[in-house]
Design a protein around this motif. Structure first.
Motif, PDB file in Angstrom:
ATOM      1  N   LYS A 129       0.823  -1.210   0.000  1.00 13.21           N
ATOM      2  CA  LYS A 129       0.000   0.000   0.000  1.00 13.21           C
ATOM      3  C   LYS A 129       0.858   1.261   0.000  1.00 13.21           C
ATOM      4  N   VAL A 130       2.007   1.220   0.664  1.00 12.22           N
ATOM      5  CA  VAL A 130       2.848   2.418   0.770  1.00 12.22           C
ATOM      6  C   VAL A 130       3.758   2.574  -0.444  1.00 12.22           C
ATOM      7  N   GLU A 131       4.438   1.500  -0.854  1.00 14.54           N
ATOM      8  CA  GLU A 131       5.467   1.603  -1.884  1.00 14.54           C
ATOM      9  C   GLU A 131       5.022   1.118  -3.258  1.00 14.54           C
ATOM     10  N   GLY A 132       3.903   0.407  -3.315  1.00 15.51           N
ATOM     11  CA  GLY A 132       3.453  -0.110  -4.600  1.00 15.51           C
ATOM     12  C   GLY A 132       3.717  -1.593  -4.743  1.00 15.51           C
ATOM     13  N   ASP A 133       3.413  -2.115  -5.936  1.00 16.97           N
ATOM     14  CA  ASP A 133       3.575  -3.551  -6.173  1.00 16.97           C
ATOM     15  C   ASP A 133       5.036  -3.908  -6.443  1.00 16.97           C
ATOM     16  N   ARG A 134       5.272  -5.116  -6.840  1.00 14.43           N
ATOM     17  CA  ARG A 134       6.614  -5.683  -6.927  1.00 14.43           C
ATOM     18  C   ARG A 134       7.585  -4.817  -7.725  1.00 14.43           C
ATOM     19  N   ASN A 135       7.234  -4.476  -8.951  1.00  8.55           N
ATOM     20  CA  ASN A 135       8.143  -3.707  -9.800  1.00  8.55           C
ATOM     21  C   ASN A 135       8.439  -2.334  -9.210  1.00  8.55           C
ATOM     22  N   ALA A 136       7.414  -1.702  -8.641  1.00 13.12           N
ATOM     23  CA  ALA A 136       7.604  -0.377  -8.039  1.00 13.12           C
ATOM     24  C   ALA A 136       8.549  -0.451  -6.843  1.00 13.12           C
ATOM     25  N   ARG A 137       8.451  -1.503  -6.051  1.00 12.03           N
ATOM     26  CA  ARG A 137       9.313  -1.645  -4.881  1.00 12.03           C
ATOM     27  C   ARG A 137      10.754  -1.918  -5.301  1.00 12.03           C
ATOM     28  N   MET A 138      10.917  -2.764  -6.296  1.00 11.03           N
ATOM     29  CA  MET A 138      12.260  -3.051  -6.790  1.00 11.03           C
ATOM     30  C   MET A 138      12.913  -1.791  -7.362  1.00 11.03           C
ATOM     31  N   LYS A 139      12.134  -1.026  -8.103  1.00 11.03           N
ATOM     32  CA  LYS A 139      12.655   0.210  -8.688  1.00 11.03           C
ATOM     33  C   LYS A 139      12.996   1.217  -7.600  1.00 11.03           C
ATOM     34  N   LEU A 140      12.150   1.280  -6.552  1.00  6.35           N
ATOM     35  CA  LEU A 140      12.387   2.219  -5.456  1.00  6.35           C
ATOM     36  C   LEU A 140      13.663   1.864  -4.706  1.00  6.35           C
ATOM     37  N   ASP A 141      13.875   0.577  -4.421  1.00  2.00           N
ATOM     38  CA  ASP A 141      15.076   0.160  -3.692  1.00  2.00           C
ATOM     39  C   ASP A 141      16.349   0.393  -4.505  1.00  2.00           C
ATOM     40  N   ALA A 142      16.229   0.283  -5.818  1.00  2.00           N
ATOM     41  CA  ALA A 142      17.412   0.460  -6.672  1.00  2.00           C
ATOM     42  C   ALA A 142      17.737   1.929  -6.924  1.00  2.00           C
ATOM     43  N   ARG A 148      11.338  11.628  -1.763  1.00  2.00           N
ATOM     44  CA  ARG A 148      10.202  10.720  -1.934  1.00  2.00           C
ATOM     45  C   ARG A 148      10.517   9.340  -1.364  1.00  2.00           C
ATOM     46  N   LYS A 149      11.702   8.817  -1.692  1.00  2.00           N
ATOM     47  CA  LYS A 149      12.079   7.504  -1.189  1.00  2.00           C
ATOM     48  C   LYS A 149      12.164   7.509   0.330  1.00  2.00           C
ATOM     49  N   SER A 151      10.606   9.469   2.412  1.00  2.00           N
ATOM     50  CA  SER A 151       9.255   9.625   2.966  1.00  2.00           C
ATOM     51  C   SER A 151       8.498   8.304   2.956  1.00  2.00           C
ATOM     52  N   LEU A 152       8.596   7.592   1.826  1.00  2.00           N
ATOM     53  CA  LEU A 152       7.892   6.307   1.727  1.00  2.00           C
ATOM     54  C   LEU A 152       8.461   5.286   2.704  1.00  2.00           C
ATOM     55  N   LYS A 153       9.788   5.218   2.795  1.00  2.00           N
ATOM     56  CA  LYS A 153      10.406   4.264   3.716  1.00  2.00           C
ATOM     57  C   LYS A 153      10.072   4.617   5.170  1.00  2.00           C
ATOM     58  N   PHE A 154      10.102   5.908   5.481  1.00  2.00           N
ATOM     59  CA  PHE A 154       9.801   6.340   6.845  1.00  2.00           C
ATOM     60  C   PHE A 154       8.358   5.990   7.210  1.00  2.00           C
ATOM     61  N   LEU A 155       7.421   6.258   6.288  1.00  2.00           N
ATOM     62  CA  LEU A 155       6.006   5.959   6.544  1.00  2.00           C
ATOM     63  C   LEU A 155       5.796   4.465   6.747  1.00  2.00           C
ATOM     64  N   LYS A 156       6.433   3.657   5.887  1.00  2.00           N
ATOM     65  CA  LYS A 156       6.281   2.204   6.010  1.00  2.00           C
ATOM     66  C   LYS A 156       6.790   1.704   7.354  1.00  2.00           C
ATOM     67  N   HIS A 157       7.985   2.106   7.732  1.00  2.55           N
ATOM     68  CA  HIS A 157       8.558   1.630   8.993  1.00  2.55           C
ATOM     69  C   HIS A 157       7.822   2.202  10.197  1.00  2.55           C
ATOM     70  N   PHE A 158       7.278   3.393  10.065  1.00  5.11           N
ATOM     71  CA  PHE A 158       6.486   3.963  11.167  1.00  5.11           C
ATOM     72  C   PHE A 158       5.238   3.113  11.413  1.00  5.11           C
ATOM     73  N   ILE A 159       4.558   2.720  10.332  1.00  6.62           N
ATOM     74  CA  ILE A 159       3.357   1.870  10.486  1.00  6.62           C
ATOM     75  C   ILE A 159       3.752   0.505  11.019  1.00  6.62           C
ATOM     76  N   TRP A 160       4.856  -0.056  10.511  1.00  6.25           N
ATOM     77  CA  TRP A 160       5.340  -1.344  11.024  1.00  6.25           C
ATOM     78  C   TRP A 160       5.610  -1.274  12.522  1.00  6.25           C
ATOM     79  N   LEU A 161       6.317  -0.238  12.955  1.00  6.94           N
ATOM     80  CA  LEU A 161       6.657  -0.102  14.377  1.00  6.94           C
ATOM     81  C   LEU A 161       5.409   0.100  15.225  1.00  6.94           C
ATOM     82  N   ALA A 162       4.465   0.904  14.730  1.00 15.15           N
ATOM     83  CA  ALA A 162       3.227   1.144  15.484  1.00 15.15           C
ATOM     84  C   ALA A 162       2.466  -0.171  15.672  1.00 15.15           C
TER      85      ALA A 162
END
Length: 470
Positions: A129-142, A148-149, A151-162
């Motif tokens: 939901k935060v970073e997108g599907d498989r290709n979008a996540r692979m592209k984001l990590d690369a 933007r990157k 912000s997305l990583k921070f939001l994802k880990h914030f929700i994970w930690l919560a």
């Protein structure tokens, strides 16, 4: 002719890696029949875990394991350490259930109800939901680090930690009343052990589901290693139909693939992309497979698009695949003698445990004789002193009557009616006097009978020894 000496060439040394380097898996988001059932089980297990802690029963938390007072409340039952047998029965039922489900359909527990799989699925959904599907996540990590990157990583880990901290909070809430725990958190008055377990369980959730994921199943969970001992050729497993699928290859939908000498598999690789373990089911059964069925969902969707019959990847048995058995014949072999024996033993234990709980007496009595020498009264009677410990496992104050039997003229030198508060244990000093003519020198058997005054059917009889000096 002069011979040239042959100098042996030592083979080049090669380093062999003892540990495989981890390659991050980017599972593709998948929908379908099996995926829907996984989410049903996620909803059920999490509603059970997060919701049960907030239920009330008799003006207290419905499920509470009070380690301080050594009382375990489970709805209408109050268990004490003396009821350890029920925990043993629960473990036996869990083990037999695992054997049964594995013998019938492989790693169903792993794919649908295991906490590791469940939380990994939840965390992957958040990531999707935060970073997108498989290709979008692979592209984001690369990609390089950008605003933007970050912000997305921070939001994802914030929700994970919560979510992880909420999970740790709920876990501790089963040992400290969760409403009291909420107040302690708001007032910053948490105890050291509560803080430790909240953070420990939260960190374990965050680390296992967010970072380690499939590594837990592959290297930490022992079940993956010994599951093969519970499989046989009539166990339902997620399987690729090699005879139908091979030879694999891409093709034009409008062209007859059989005329081209191809099988049904279009070699799209989507079954590998959706696998949370990163395996290729077309290579046969592998210990990493958690039987989630996502590869079957993805393959069925591809078959629908191509206009082919579904079931190239499906739940089936080795015998059904090799012998081309129909569903009726396959299911007849699934419910074989082995699974029927497991089912019978499991059902018997569950029934006996249910009967035992139904007949469970909410009263426990222990009698300890005082080590002091018996007393001989002026009338020649003999007195022994005991410690009568009465445990009331009900959640209401109870009154009991106490009697002593086993010898003529036995007299209880205490109030025959005693009172014990709700879910507590109370000790009473008791003196028993018996005429010397009614007992013999040495040890004599007597009984203490404790009976509920409100429910006479609740009665406990406990043996004791009455000593007569020489």
């Amino acid at each position: 002719m002069k011979q040239i000496p042959i100098i042996p060439i030592e083979p080049e040394e090669k380093e062999i890696a003892l540990f495989e380097e981890r390659k991050k898996i980017y599972p593709r988001h998948q929908t379908g029949w099996f995926a829907s059932w996984r989410w049903v089980l996620v909803a059920f297990t999490q509603l059970l875990f997060y919701g049960t802690a907030w239920l009330n029963w008799n003006e207290r938390q419905a499920v509470l394991f009070d380690l301080v007072t050594r009382k375990f409340y489970i709805f209408g039952f109050v268990f004490w350490p003396q009821d350890f047998i029920y925990l043993s029965v629960l473990l036996v039922i869990s083990a037999l259930s695992l054997f049964l489900f594995t013998a019938v359909a492989g790693r169903l527990f792993c794919g649908y109800a295991c906490p590791q799989s469940v939380y990994t699925q939840i965390f992957l959904w958040i990531e999707y939901k935060v970073e997108g599907d498989r290709n979008a996540r692979m592209k984001l990590d690369a990609s390089p680090l950008t605003t933007r990157k970050f912000s997305l990583k921070f939001l994802k880990h914030f929700i994970w930690l919560a979510l992880s901290l909420w999970t740790g909070f709920t876990f501790v809430g089963y040992f400290t009343p969760i409403r009291e725990l909420s107040v302690e958190i708001l007032n910053f008055t948490l105890g050291p052990w509560e803080i430790f377990w909240l953070l420990f369980y939260g960190f374990a959730t965050y680390g296992n589901a967010g970072w380690m994921r499939e590594q837990v199943c592959k290297y930490m969970c022992p079940y993956a290693r010994f599951q093969s001992a519970m499989f046989d050729k009539d166990t339902l497993i997620v399987t690729y139909d090699k005879d139908r699928g091979d030879p694999r290859g891409s093709r034009n939908k409008k062209v007859d693939y059989k005329a081209q000498g191809l099988g049904s598999c279009v070699d799209c690789g989507i079954c590998v992309q959706v696998c949370p373990m990163g395996i290729d089911i077309r290579n046969g059964l592998q210990y990493e497979c958690i039987a989630c069925g996502l590869c079957a969902d993805s393959c069925n969707q591809v078959m629908d698009k191509m206009g082919y019959e579904r079931g190239l990847i499906r739940y089936t048995t080795e015998h059904a695949l090799v012998r081309k058995l129909d569903k009726k014949a396959m299911w007849q072999r699934v419910f074989r003698l082995r699974t029927l024996i497991y089912s019978g033993i499991l059902l018997l234990i569950i029934v006996l445990a249910a009967i035992s709980l139904y007949l469970h007496i909410p009263l426990k009595v222990d009698v300890l004789r005082d080590r002091g020498m018996p007393k001989i009264t002026e009338t020649g009677a003999i007195e022994n002193v005991y410690r009568l410990q009465v445990m009331n496992t009900k959640e209401q104050k109870q009154h009991y009557t106490v009697k002593v039997t086993g010898a003529a003229g036995a007299e209880l030198l205490m109030n025959e009616e005693i009172e014990v508060n709700a879910a507590t244990t109370k000790a009473f000093p008791v003196r028993v006097r018996i005429p010397a003519s009614s007992v013999q020198t040495g040890s004599n058997r007597i009984r203490f009978e404790v009976q509920d005054t409100d429910e006479p059917s609740i009665k406990v009889s406990e043996k004791a020894v009455f000593i007569v000096p020489r």
